[in-house]
Write an enzyme that holds these catalytic residues in place. Sequence first.
Site, PDB file in Angstrom:
ATOM      1  N   ARG A 125       0.851  -1.191   0.000  1.00  0.00           N
ATOM      2  CA  ARG A 125       0.000   0.000   0.000  1.00  0.00           C
ATOM      3  C   ARG A 125       0.884   1.237   0.000  1.00  0.00           C
ATOM      4  O   ARG A 125       1.847   1.293   0.761  1.00  0.00           O
ATOM      5  CB  ARG A 125      -0.816   0.071   1.298  1.00  0.00           C
ATOM      6  CG  ARG A 125      -1.982  -0.782   1.331  1.00  0.00           C
ATOM      7  CD  ARG A 125      -2.999  -0.472   2.389  1.00  0.00           C
ATOM      8  NE  ARG A 125      -2.701   0.350   3.536  1.00  0.00           N
ATOM      9  CZ  ARG A 125      -3.630   0.801   4.368  1.00  0.00           C
ATOM     10  NH1 ARG A 125      -4.911   0.545   4.136  1.00  0.00           N
ATOM     11  NH2 ARG A 125      -3.316   1.495   5.420  1.00  0.00           N
ATOM     12  N   THR A 129      -1.448   7.354  -0.116  1.00  0.00           N
ATOM     13  CA  THR A 129      -2.777   7.219  -0.730  1.00  0.00           C
ATOM     14  C   THR A 129      -3.515   5.957  -0.293  1.00  0.00           C
ATOM     15  O   THR A 129      -4.720   5.837  -0.541  1.00  0.00           O
ATOM     16  CB  THR A 129      -2.639   7.148  -2.261  1.00  0.00           C
ATOM     17  OG1 THR A 129      -1.872   5.963  -2.572  1.00  0.00           O
ATOM     18  CG2 THR A 129      -1.916   8.364  -2.829  1.00  0.00           C
ATOM     19  N   ASP A 223       0.132  -1.410  12.445  1.00  0.00           N
ATOM     20  CA  ASP A 223       0.760  -1.972  11.248  1.00  0.00           C
ATOM     21  C   ASP A 223       1.222  -3.396  11.529  1.00  0.00           C
ATOM     22  O   ASP A 223       2.221  -3.630  12.216  1.00  0.00           O
ATOM     23  CB  ASP A 223       1.944  -1.090  10.823  1.00  0.00           C
ATOM     24  CG  ASP A 223       2.481  -1.488   9.450  1.00  0.00           C
ATOM     25  OD1 ASP A 223       2.652  -2.700   9.208  1.00  0.00           O
ATOM     26  OD2 ASP A 223       2.722  -0.604   8.626  1.00  0.00           O
ATOM     27  N   ASP A 226       4.863  -4.392  10.356  1.00  0.00           N
ATOM     28  CA  ASP A 226       5.908  -3.779  11.185  1.00  0.00           C
ATOM     29  C   ASP A 226       5.998  -4.468  12.546  1.00  0.00           C
ATOM     30  O   ASP A 226       7.091  -4.752  13.039  1.00  0.00           O
ATOM     31  CB  ASP A 226       5.610  -2.289  11.420  1.00  0.00           C
ATOM     32  CG  ASP A 226       6.048  -1.428  10.245  1.00  0.00           C
ATOM     33  OD1 ASP A 226       6.596  -1.982   9.275  1.00  0.00           O
ATOM     34  OD2 ASP A 226       5.826  -0.207  10.311  1.00  0.00           O
TER      35      ASP A 226
END
Length: 230
Positions: A125, A129, A223, A226
């Site tokens: 991603r 955006t 996330d 991560d």
Amino acid sequence: MAAQERVGTSIQASEAGPDLPKNAFRLAQTTQLDALLTIVRDQRTSRGDFIFYCDRIFRLLVEEGLNHLPVIEKQVTTPTGQTYNGVGFQGAICGVSIMRAGEAMEQGLRECARSVRIGKILIQRDEETALPKLFYAKLPEDISERYVLLLDPMLATGGSAIKAIETLLEYKVAEERILFLNMLSSPEGLRKVCEAFPKARVITGWIDRGLDEKSYIVPGIGDAGDRYFT
Ligand code: PRP
Ligand code: URA
């Protein structure tokens, strides 16, 4: 012998809300699953615990995914000399992980399906955006003859999953042979993917409230890639 379609133990997500699609399935909303997710959601959870408890949820998702595969009647003789009329899996499977976070689910699949073939699709991603970009796909040569367990823990806007499923269709996988396994969905992302591919099935662990202004799932887990990998 004819294969019989058997739906697994997951509750159809449509039972959780009237406008959710029929091809969405949700894991049983047990207190155990909620407790595992509570640890995973907690921002204070260490990386080691995050990995451990995510892995437990991934295993539940894979087990549920396997419940959606067709089986064929199978007869065996037990050590007591008795006949048992059971079932056996019918059809070959493979896994496809959406890199990077989806790779975290590969171990759960391997624990259930030894030496399973696993393909990779790299979709990222854009951080500004939230639009997905396809960088790379390496898939088993005979993928069109297999059921595909598509792996990614997060279904936010649905853009990454849609791109991944489009890629599988380009490789001639039948839509009805695609099972997308994910840990956490937003209602809007889940609806978008299910409506785009009505013959595919989406099996999700939990449906959260929605998305924030950065297209992160809320309350969510942050996330996933991560927290699992870095
Ligand atoms: C995350 C996640 C999904 C995607 C979901 O990946 O693992 O692939 O976002 O968002 P969407 O439904 O809005 O497309 P990301 O691109 O952040 O890469 P990562 O796996 O490397 O963290
Ligand atoms: N990707 C993640 O890892 N988390 C989100 O909430 C959305 C996309």
